[in-house]
Design a protein around this motif. Structure first.
Motif, PDB file in Angstrom:
ATOM      1  N   GLN A 159       0.680  -1.286   0.047  1.00 15.68           N
ATOM      2  CA  GLN A 159      -0.135   0.066   0.045  1.00 15.68           C
ATOM      3  C   GLN A 159       0.879   1.244   0.140  1.00 15.68           C
ATOM      4  OE1 GLN A 159      -3.178  -0.133  -0.774  1.00 15.68           O
ATOM      5  NE2 GLN A 159      -3.329   2.193  -0.723  1.00 15.68           N
ATOM      6  N   ILE A 160       1.927   1.391   0.960  1.00 14.69           N
ATOM      7  CA  ILE A 160       2.819   2.441   0.856  1.00 14.69           C
ATOM      8  C   ILE A 160       3.546   2.689  -0.729  1.00 14.69           C
ATOM      9  CG2 ILE A 160       5.003   1.411   2.074  1.00 14.69           C
ATOM     10  CD1 ILE A 160       5.317   3.751   3.609  1.00 14.69           C
ATOM     11  N   ALA A 161       4.088   1.535  -1.166  1.00 19.32           N
ATOM     12  CA  ALA A 161       4.349   1.489  -2.341  1.00 19.32           C
ATOM     13  C   ALA A 161       3.601   2.121  -3.492  1.00 19.32           C
ATOM     14  CB  ALA A 161       4.997   0.096  -2.915  1.00 19.32           C
ATOM     15  N   ALA A 162       2.306   1.571  -3.445  1.00 18.92           N
ATOM     16  CA  ALA A 162       1.170   1.933  -4.220  1.00 18.92           C
ATOM     17  C   ALA A 162       0.931   3.640  -4.266  1.00 18.92           C
ATOM     18  CB  ALA A 162      -0.205   1.665  -4.234  1.00 18.92           C
ATOM     19  N   GLU A 163       1.199   4.207  -2.861  1.00 22.09           N
ATOM     20  CA  GLU A 163       1.097   5.678  -2.733  1.00 22.09           C
ATOM     21  C   GLU A 163       2.292   6.369  -2.938  1.00 22.09           C
ATOM     22  OE1 GLU A 163      -0.044   5.942   1.621  1.00 22.09           O
ATOM     23  OE2 GLU A 163      -1.732   4.635   1.418  1.00 22.09           O
ATOM     24  N   THR A 164       3.538   5.696  -2.830  1.00 19.52           N
ATOM     25  CA  THR A 164       4.565   6.578  -2.808  1.00 19.52           C
ATOM     26  C   THR A 164       5.934   6.398  -3.742  1.00 19.52           C
ATOM     27  OG1 THR A 164       5.576   5.443  -1.032  1.00 19.52           O
ATOM     28  CG2 THR A 164       4.231   7.437  -0.469  1.00 19.52           C
ATOM     29  N   ALA A 165       5.863   4.956  -3.947  1.00 21.90           N
ATOM     30  CA  ALA A 165       6.987   4.551  -4.671  1.00 21.90           C
ATOM     31  C   ALA A 165       7.228   4.749  -6.213  1.00 21.90           C
ATOM     32  CB  ALA A 165       7.224   2.868  -4.421  1.00 21.90           C
ATOM     33  N   GLU A 166       8.329   4.827  -6.830  1.00 24.16           N
ATOM     34  CA  GLU A 166       8.512   5.071  -8.367  1.00 24.16           C
ATOM     35  C   GLU A 166       9.234   3.949  -8.774  1.00 24.16           C
ATOM     36  OE1 GLU A 166       8.582   9.536  -8.695  1.00 24.16           O
ATOM     37  OE2 GLU A 166      10.031   9.119  -7.255  1.00 24.16           O
TER      38      GLU A 166
ATOM     39  N   ASP B  94      -1.272  -6.195  -8.884  1.00 27.39           N
ATOM     40  CA  ASP B  94      -1.948  -5.984  -7.465  1.00 27.39           C
ATOM     41  C   ASP B  94      -1.439  -4.481  -7.211  1.00 27.39           C
ATOM     42  OD1 ASP B  94      -3.026  -6.162  -4.949  1.00 27.39           O
ATOM     43  OD2 ASP B  94      -1.063  -6.061  -4.253  1.00 27.39           O
ATOM     44  N   VAL B  95      -0.143  -4.301  -7.131  1.00 27.18           N
ATOM     45  CA  VAL B  95       0.453  -2.983  -6.932  1.00 27.18           C
ATOM     46  C   VAL B  95       0.062  -1.922  -7.994  1.00 27.18           C
ATOM     47  CG1 VAL B  95       2.318  -1.680  -6.590  1.00 27.18           C
ATOM     48  CG2 VAL B  95       2.325  -3.995  -5.468  1.00 27.18           C
TER      49      VAL B  95
ATOM     50  N   GLU C  79      -3.422   2.814  -9.529  1.00 25.48           N
ATOM     51  CA  GLU C  79      -4.635   3.467 -10.554  1.00 25.48           C
ATOM     52  C   GLU C  79      -5.831   3.980  -9.615  1.00 25.48           C
ATOM     53  OE1 GLU C  79      -5.366   0.326 -13.427  1.00 25.48           O
ATOM     54  OE2 GLU C  79      -4.234   1.643 -14.978  1.00 25.48           O
ATOM     55  N   LYS C  80      -5.940   2.983  -8.434  1.00 28.83           N
ATOM     56  CA  LYS C  80      -7.097   3.596  -7.700  1.00 28.83           C
ATOM     57  C   LYS C  80      -6.821   4.729  -7.060  1.00 28.83           C
ATOM     58  CE  LYS C  80      -9.108  -1.070  -6.404  1.00 28.83           C
ATOM     59  NZ  LYS C  80      -8.552  -2.069  -5.634  1.00 28.83           N
TER      60      LYS C  80
ATOM     61  N   ARG D 129       0.060   4.101 -14.076  1.00 35.19           N
ATOM     62  CA  ARG D 129       0.855   2.920 -14.184  1.00 35.19           C
ATOM     63  C   ARG D 129       2.281   2.804 -14.255  1.00 35.19           C
ATOM     64  NH1 ARG D 129      -2.732  -1.912 -14.261  1.00 35.19           N
ATOM     65  NH2 ARG D 129      -1.023  -3.382 -15.257  1.00 35.19           N
ATOM     66  N   ASP D 130       2.544   3.941 -15.313  1.00 37.57           N
ATOM     67  CA  ASP D 130       4.045   3.942 -15.789  1.00 37.57           C
ATOM     68  C   ASP D 130       4.848   4.937 -14.952  1.00 37.57           C
ATOM     69  OD1 ASP D 130       3.773   3.024 -18.245  1.00 37.57           O
ATOM     70  OD2 ASP D 130       3.992   4.746 -19.458  1.00 37.57           O
ATOM     71  N   HIS D 131       4.218   5.326 -13.900  1.00 38.82           N
ATOM     72  CA  HIS D 131       5.021   6.217 -13.054  1.00 38.82           C
ATOM     73  C   HIS D 131       5.467   5.235 -11.946  1.00 38.82           C
ATOM     74  CE1 HIS D 131       3.103   9.920 -14.346  1.00 38.82           C
ATOM     75  NE2 HIS D 131       3.551   9.538 -15.189  1.00 38.82           N
ATOM     76  N   MET D 132       5.775   4.000 -11.943  1.00 37.01           N
ATOM     77  CA  MET D 132       6.197   3.041 -11.101  1.00 37.01           C
ATOM     78  C   MET D 132       6.959   1.976 -12.085  1.00 37.01           C
ATOM     79  SD  MET D 132       4.822   0.368  -8.299  1.00 37.01           S
ATOM     80  CE  MET D 132       4.229   1.441  -7.204  1.00 37.01           C
TER      81      MET D 132
END
Lengths: 442, 442
Positions: free
Chosen positions: A228-235, A253-254, A259-260, A265-268
């Motif tokens: 969850q923290i990766a989806a919020e912040t990670a690149e 999943d990530v 997207e949610k 999607r490309d930004h990670m």
């Protein structure tokens, strides 16, 4: 142009394989010799790697001394002092350092990464981790390690504080007008004034906004909180999926979580670790792989094997096959993988111990073409956006990768021939973050 | 050979003079431009300087924005990320970084300096400071700054923990025997287990013993507590005496304290800060000095002058002389010096404000011969063991020093023509500390 592979080199600061330092032609002291590391970094740059990725530990590894004494990774450079030195001897290679949010202060971490980003001309990345190692806690005045959810809550806030400090100055705050004597525009300075239960940090940071806006944010968590923290912040996400099917599930999943949250999607970039052994023939590569494992000390290997199986196997005949092991509460996936390996490759307990003790994640062993096939499959099937490559030994394993695998990937149009940009962000195709306190200047 | 001068370059990371960035030919962005800093460090090495000495602040300087906006030192690199980068582009120059004992953890500090020492091949120095700036406290979660004596007690213990961690491994702990697979000898590993009210640090450090045993210990305290901790632990002392008489008193006091503690006088080098402006003639040097002050913004200068006098002088005529100022509780020495300067040089309030706002400590202005005379006098009369030189502007002021003053000092036999050794310790003539847990290997 087809979708491009991203390649990090997972150096800790050299290789992960515990027998690597004994391999003929390897540098036994590579882990702690700056001249060698300079050579490795320059080779990676010649191979157009995205980044040198450096792990970190805040304690001597928690292992019995009799096993530990065989490990070349027991001591190594501190990432945020090594990477600036490598910045000075490279021009385009990204430099990703691990820094813990558990035992450090956000003001220090913000400064050091901002400083590295300026020194390197925009090539810094921060692998944001939490530290669960109880031995590390003991080095920082805590008798108990910090509990998982609390560590992640702290990490999430730590990220907010650090990025807030990076935004202390507008990108165009520094005028340096020698005529009027105005060095900066006071309107373009923001005081953070962050206050919560975990942190109280006034700001501003005493470093100009990083060249990249923010250094690239890297993460490696695979737990629910970690994803969850990766989806919020990670690149960039560093993962450890061993099978393509697992990789695809993690990837979906990530990226779905991103997207949610309204992120593209490309930004990670999701980059699983891959241990790559290349040979001119498959046989040569397999031989190198097998030979490497013979350098893993049996004592270290058997300890790792017992942990993987959740069962003490040190009493069994080292040169016999693996007997039936009763069900335990060890991770079933890990256990099953070990049992499968033993059966598939007909390994003795010693061989199995040496394999597990050496390295036990995703591996690609074969010719350059076979390795490129495997990498391409992961990319095309959305198992990953590339890999964090680990080399079997140094310098040979790295040289082989750059001389054999990279040209094959380039020939297929899967990997750059020249760096696209000057910064790590530009090379990874990541956007530059807006300053949350100041509108972008046009 | 006569007693040798030791020369550090006090870079913060460039010069201290607040008007320097506006001087014709200066680099306005020098403070934050790695390419420039690389050039400066390489020039210092060509001049055979002992060390590049870098100050640090853990906050944006505490000054009203209208004065601060004229300062080029408002942001700069973080020392422990800048110096490894400079290590990679120099070979013999010492690298002294300031690190606070007030807002950091000993395990981090021990690791970073050990890492810098390995990267640089034994050229690291630690300027051990306490942080009194209340704005810094606010960046680290403290609403009040830590009280003076408490800061010094913590600093003293911090030193014990850090040096204890540096001694975690015997110098010959790492065997790296590829035949037997033994990487290190477990008998040569010491677990510190430090526990006190201030710190609880288990150890061992996950870095091999530094090349120098310990990086060189540098201090700058001048209070009673500061002098005592210096006598106990320091190997280089950075001081701010303006007059030779004061320098001699300080020198005798601190070296006397050392001897009482059983330390040899030679094992500490006392280096006052000296702002050096060199010209081909005295007139040229004086002109440079005066011109430099014209670049100090009046608003910054008048604020500094008011602080020095303990009296708000911003209402007086800037172009008139300094009137009688009533006695205040400002430091009498500082006040008296300002009044003397005003009278001696016939300065207006504006000129006085610009001088105080620019730089107000020990200065040496003249020809190379005059500067060498002054340095020699301090050395011969036991006022110091050398200096921490500050340059009026960069690169010109530094180039002039290396091209004009250094050859004059060398001609007199007061300064090296070649580095004596490979490490900072060897160049400074300081002994390598024994490992407290392991006897020296013969």
């Amino acid at each position: 142009m087809s979708r491009q592979l991203r390649l990090g080199a997972f150096m800790r600061p050299t290789t992960i394989h515990t027998g690597a330092w004994r391999y003929p032609g390897a540098y036994p002291d590579a882990n702690f010799n700056f001249a060698h590391l300079k050579r490795f970094a320059q080779t990676l740059e010649r191979g157009r790697f995205d980044a040198f990725f450096m792990a970190d530990h805040l304690a001597v590894l928690n292992m019995p001394l009799d096993a530990l004494k065989h490990s070349h990774t027991v001591t190594s450079f501190e990432p945020l002092t090594l990477l600036p030195a490598l910045a000075a001897v490279t021009e385009r290679l990204g430099l990703i350092a691990t820094a813990s949010t558990t035992f450090d202060a956000p003001y220090h971490v913000a400064r050091r990464f901002a400083s590295l980003d300026h020194i390197s001309g925009g090539r810094a990345g921060w692998n944001l981790v939490t530290t669960s190692n109880p031995d590390a806690a003991l080095n920082f005045g805590l008798d108990e390690h910090v509990e998982h959810d609390e560590r992640y809550r702290r990490a999430r806030e730590f990220f907010d504080v650090v990025t807030g400090l990076w935004d202390s100055w507008a990108d165009d705050a520094f005028i340096r007008d020698t005529e009027t004597g105005t060095f900066f525009d006071p309107e373009k300075l923001h005081v953070l004034n962050y206050k919560s239960e975990n942190f109280s940090v006034r700001g501003p940071l005493n470093i100009a906004r990083p060249v990249q806006g923010w250094p690239v944010i890297v993460q490696a968590g695979s737990s629910e909180a970690g994803r969850q923290i990766a989806a919020e912040t990670a690149e960039v996400v560093f993962t450890a999926q061993t099978l393509l099917a697992d990789g695809k599930r993690f990837y979906a999943d990530v990226k779905g979580r991103m997207e949610k949250l309204g992120r593209a999607r490309d930004h990670m970039k999701i980059l699983p670790a891959a241990f790559v052994v290349v040979g001119d023939t498959l046989e040569e590569a397999l031989e190198t792989r097998a030979r490497l494992d013979t350098f893993v000390h049996y004592e270290s290997g058997i300890a790792s094997l017992s942990i993987a199986l959740g069962h003490d196997v040190s009493g069994f005949d080292p040169d016999g096959p693996l007997p039936e092991i009763p069900e335990t509460n060890a991770s079933r996936t890990a256990r099953q993988r070990v049992v499968e390996w033993a059966q598939r490759d007909g390994l003795t307990i010693r061989q199995l111990a040496q394999r597990i003790g050496g390295y036990s994640g995703l591996e690609m062993v074969g010719t350059a073409k076979m390795i490129a096939d495997q990498m391409e499959q992961w990319l095309v099937e959305d198992g990953s956006d590339g890999f964090n490559v680990m080399f079997p030994y140094l310098p040979g394993g790295l040289d082989d990768f750059v001389e054999k695998v990279i040209p094959e990937l380039q020939k297929r149009g899967l990997f750059r021939r020249e760096y696209e940009g000057a910064t790590l962000r530009e090379n990874l195709g990541l956007p530059r973050p807006e300053n949350r306190f100041f509108a972008r200047v046009n």
